[in-house]
Design an enzyme around this catalytic site. Structure first.
Site, PDB file in Angstrom:
ATOM      1  N   LYS A  84     -13.787  -2.332 -42.333  1.00 37.06           N
ATOM      2  CA  LYS A  84     -13.852  -0.902 -42.176  1.00 37.06           C
ATOM      3  C   LYS A  84     -14.885  -0.509 -41.971  1.00 37.06           C
ATOM      4  CE  LYS A  84     -11.727  -0.294 -46.204  1.00 37.06           C
ATOM      5  NZ  LYS A  84     -11.863  -1.601 -46.952  1.00 37.06           N
ATOM      6  N   ARG A  92     -20.939 -11.735 -46.930  1.00 34.82           N
ATOM      7  CA  ARG A  92     -21.711 -10.255 -47.183  1.00 34.82           C
ATOM      8  C   ARG A  92     -22.443 -10.484 -48.433  1.00 34.82           C
ATOM      9  NH1 ARG A  92     -17.912  -5.198 -47.159  1.00 34.82           N
ATOM     10  NH2 ARG A  92     -17.571  -5.626 -49.309  1.00 34.82           N
TER      11      ARG A  92
END
Ligand code: AMP
Length: 191
Positions: free
Chosen positions: A13, A127
């Site tokens: 997102k 991440r």
């Protein structure tokens, strides 16, 4: 133009929000980013939010709603905005409805990124290495996904009922997904 981007943690997102915001000339407002900035600066808001974030829990609605209200009152959001990470609960949906109605505008579209669960865990673990986020450990990732399913996924149905949902396949290369998003939003006015 007023948009929301939704999808589970790790759906991409934040990455896509930046491209969309730039394309339409509106600010991308990420509640997670605002919380993280407050945590780094050690503000009272950051101190309050940190304990929830580190555990993968949602920051209480009153705190989050107030923060979003202040942010969308800023000048750069006058012509519109893209919300990333908000709303996440039914109470936040109602609050956002009120905020937008108050300005005499409407929510134009809710973009939903759909992804494969296994792929997501891999992305989040990657991440964690790159960004070193405190909430990207395996236990916390699991909790965030659980909360997403319980609290946030049901919101998609709320927006589907309003016929403003645009569902986009979030799997594949970043630029492929961006392309799909632009196609899904091609009737939206560019500013
Ligand atoms: P994100 O970067 O969107 O994954 O958000 C990181 C963390 O910030 C979340 O796990 C929550 O602890 C908190 N957070 C962000 N947005 C919200 C929200 N709309 N409501 C409650 N907590 C939030």
């Amino acid at each position: 133009m007023r948009l929301i981007i939704m999808g589970p943690p790790g759906a991409g997102k934040g990455t896509q929000a930046k491209f969309i915001a730039e394309h339409f000339g509106i600010p991308a407002i990420s509640t997670g980013d605002i919380f993280r900035a407050n945590v780094s600066e050690g503000t009272p808001l950051g101190i309050e939010a940190k304990r929830f974030m580190d555990a993968g829990e949602y920051v209480p609605d009153e705190v989050t709603n107030k923060m979003v209200r202040n942010r969308i009152d800023e000048k750069d959001a006058e012509r519109g905005f893209l919300l990333d990470g908000y709303p996440r609960t039914v109470a936040q949906v109602e609050e956002l409805d009120g905020m937008i109605a108050f300005t005499g505008h409407q929510l134009d579209a809710v973009l939903v990124l759909t992804v494969d669960q296994d792929e997501i865990v891999n992305r989040l673990l990657q991440r964690a290495q790159v960004e070193g986020r405190a909430d990207d450990t395996e236990d916390v990732i699991r909790r965030r996904q659980e909360l997403y399913v319980q609290e946030t996924e049901p919101l998609i149905e709320v927006y589907r009922d309003r016929s403003i949902c645009r569902e986009v396949d979030g799997m594949g290369e970043v630029d492929e997904v961006t392309q799909r998003i632009f196609e899904a939003l091609d009737d939206m006015p560019e500013s």
